[in-house]
Design an enzyme around this catalytic site. Structure first.
Site, mmCIF file in Angstrom:
data_model
loop_
_atom_site.group_PDB
_atom_site.id
_atom_site.type_symbol
_atom_site.label_atom_id
_atom_site.label_comp_id
_atom_site.label_asym_id
_atom_site.label_seq_id
_atom_site.Cartn_x
_atom_site.Cartn_y
_atom_site.Cartn_z
ATOM 1 N N HIS A 68 -13.776 -18.424 28.654
ATOM 2 C CA HIS A 68 -14.655 -18.474 29.830
ATOM 3 C C HIS A 68 -16.114 -18.649 29.406
ATOM 4 O O HIS A 68 -16.875 -19.384 30.054
ATOM 5 C CB HIS A 68 -14.498 -17.189 30.652
ATOM 6 C CG HIS A 68 -13.125 -17.014 31.242
ATOM 7 N ND1 HIS A 68 -12.493 -18.010 31.956
ATOM 8 C CD2 HIS A 68 -12.267 -15.960 31.218
ATOM 9 C CE1 HIS A 68 -11.307 -17.580 32.350
ATOM 10 N NE2 HIS A 68 -11.140 -16.340 31.907
ATOM 11 N N LEU B 152 -29.843 -32.332 42.844
ATOM 12 C CA LEU B 152 -28.408 -32.058 42.930
ATOM 13 C C LEU B 152 -28.161 -30.793 43.731
ATOM 14 O O LEU B 152 -28.790 -29.760 43.491
ATOM 15 C CB LEU B 152 -27.828 -31.874 41.516
ATOM 16 C CG LEU B 152 -26.358 -31.434 41.423
ATOM 17 C CD1 LEU B 152 -25.436 -32.555 41.898
ATOM 18 C CD2 LEU B 152 -26.002 -31.020 40.002
ATOM 19 N N ASP C 148 -10.147 -25.822 34.846
ATOM 20 C CA ASP C 148 -8.960 -25.104 34.381
ATOM 21 C C ASP C 148 -8.801 -25.258 32.874
ATOM 22 O O ASP C 148 -9.116 -26.307 32.315
ATOM 23 C CB ASP C 148 -7.724 -25.648 35.102
ATOM 24 C CG ASP C 148 -6.511 -24.752 34.930
ATOM 25 O OD1 ASP C 148 -6.684 -23.578 34.556
ATOM 26 O OD2 ASP C 148 -5.384 -25.236 35.164
#
Length: 237
Positions: A28, A122, A11
């Site tokens: 962004h 991962l 956020d």
């Protein structure tokens, strides 16, 4: 402490850009660098599972232009980042209701998720058009269908079996939930999976969050006592 799964609510991109008198989409774009830094840090520290809240089911209500630019950025990032992620041993998975995205973007996500690194370091789960309530409801519907068809005994359903029908059914429960940007709420993210997660809220906006900040969170996590309903005496016995 054994850390198997980190989840992050990313956020603050828009506010980061606004503070710099730039369009929200600029934030962004800057946030993509933080995603890359956190992924690399998880690989380096041996964290096997990372789930990122990239786009919630509520984010469609944002201005149309911003949503369009987000979709363009998402597609561009998939094309650009995937080869390097594969080299690092990162397996990408996408969770959420993908049907609302364009056919082209759906096809790209499917293509990327089918690419397997030679050795997986991962598991990167990217939550898009995702909501925790949707996830639980979807699992309940799937199980109900199997009960009605006789494939599943309702009396045999337990938490482990229910968990298997969720979007992250193959992943361990979330150990650490991080939310950047200063807000103190869960925002309908992984409601089932974070039942016993250690939660960390930080004022740091997502584009300013990186490996150093992640290491600080993990350091604090290692100092916490996770009792899972037991007493300290039981844990330390």
């Amino acid at each position: 402490m054994n850390l198997k799964h980190i989840a992050i609510i990313m956020d603050g991109n828009g506010r980061w850009a606004t503070h710099r008198k730039r369009p929200r989409t600029f934030g962004h774009q800057a946030g993509v660098k933080s995603v890359r830094a956190v992924i690399e840090a998880c690989v380096k520290m041996g964290v096997p599972n990372l789930t990122l809240f990239a786009f919630s089911s509520e984010n469609w209500s944002r201005p149309e232009k911003e949503v369009q630019r987000l979709m363009e950025l998402f597609m561009r990032s998939l094309k650009k980042e995937t080869p390097e992620l594969l080299e690092q041993g990162v397996q990408q998975n996408f969770i959420g209701d993908l049907s609302r995205f364009s056919d082209k973007l759906q096809a790209k996500m499917q293509e990327v998720s089918q690419l397997k690194p030679s050795t997986t370091q991962l598991n990167l789960n990217i939550a898009v058009n995702y909501g925790g309530k949707w996830d639980i409801l979807n699992a309940a519907k799937s199980m109900t269908q199997k009960v009605c068809s006789g494939e599943l005994d309702v009396n045999a359903i337990d938490e482990n079996q229910f968990n298997a029908y969720l979007s992250l059914g193959n992943a361990p429960a979330v150990d650490v939930l991080i939310r950047t940007g200063g807000e103190h709420r869960i925002s309908n993210f992984l409601l089932w999976q974070i039942a016993y997660a250690e939660i960390f809220f930080t004022d740091t906006l997502w584009p300013d969050f990186g490996a150093k900040q992640l290491e600080q969170v993990i350091c604090e996590f290692n100092q916490r006592e996770r009792r899972f309903g037991k007493t300290s005496e039981q844990i330390n016995a």
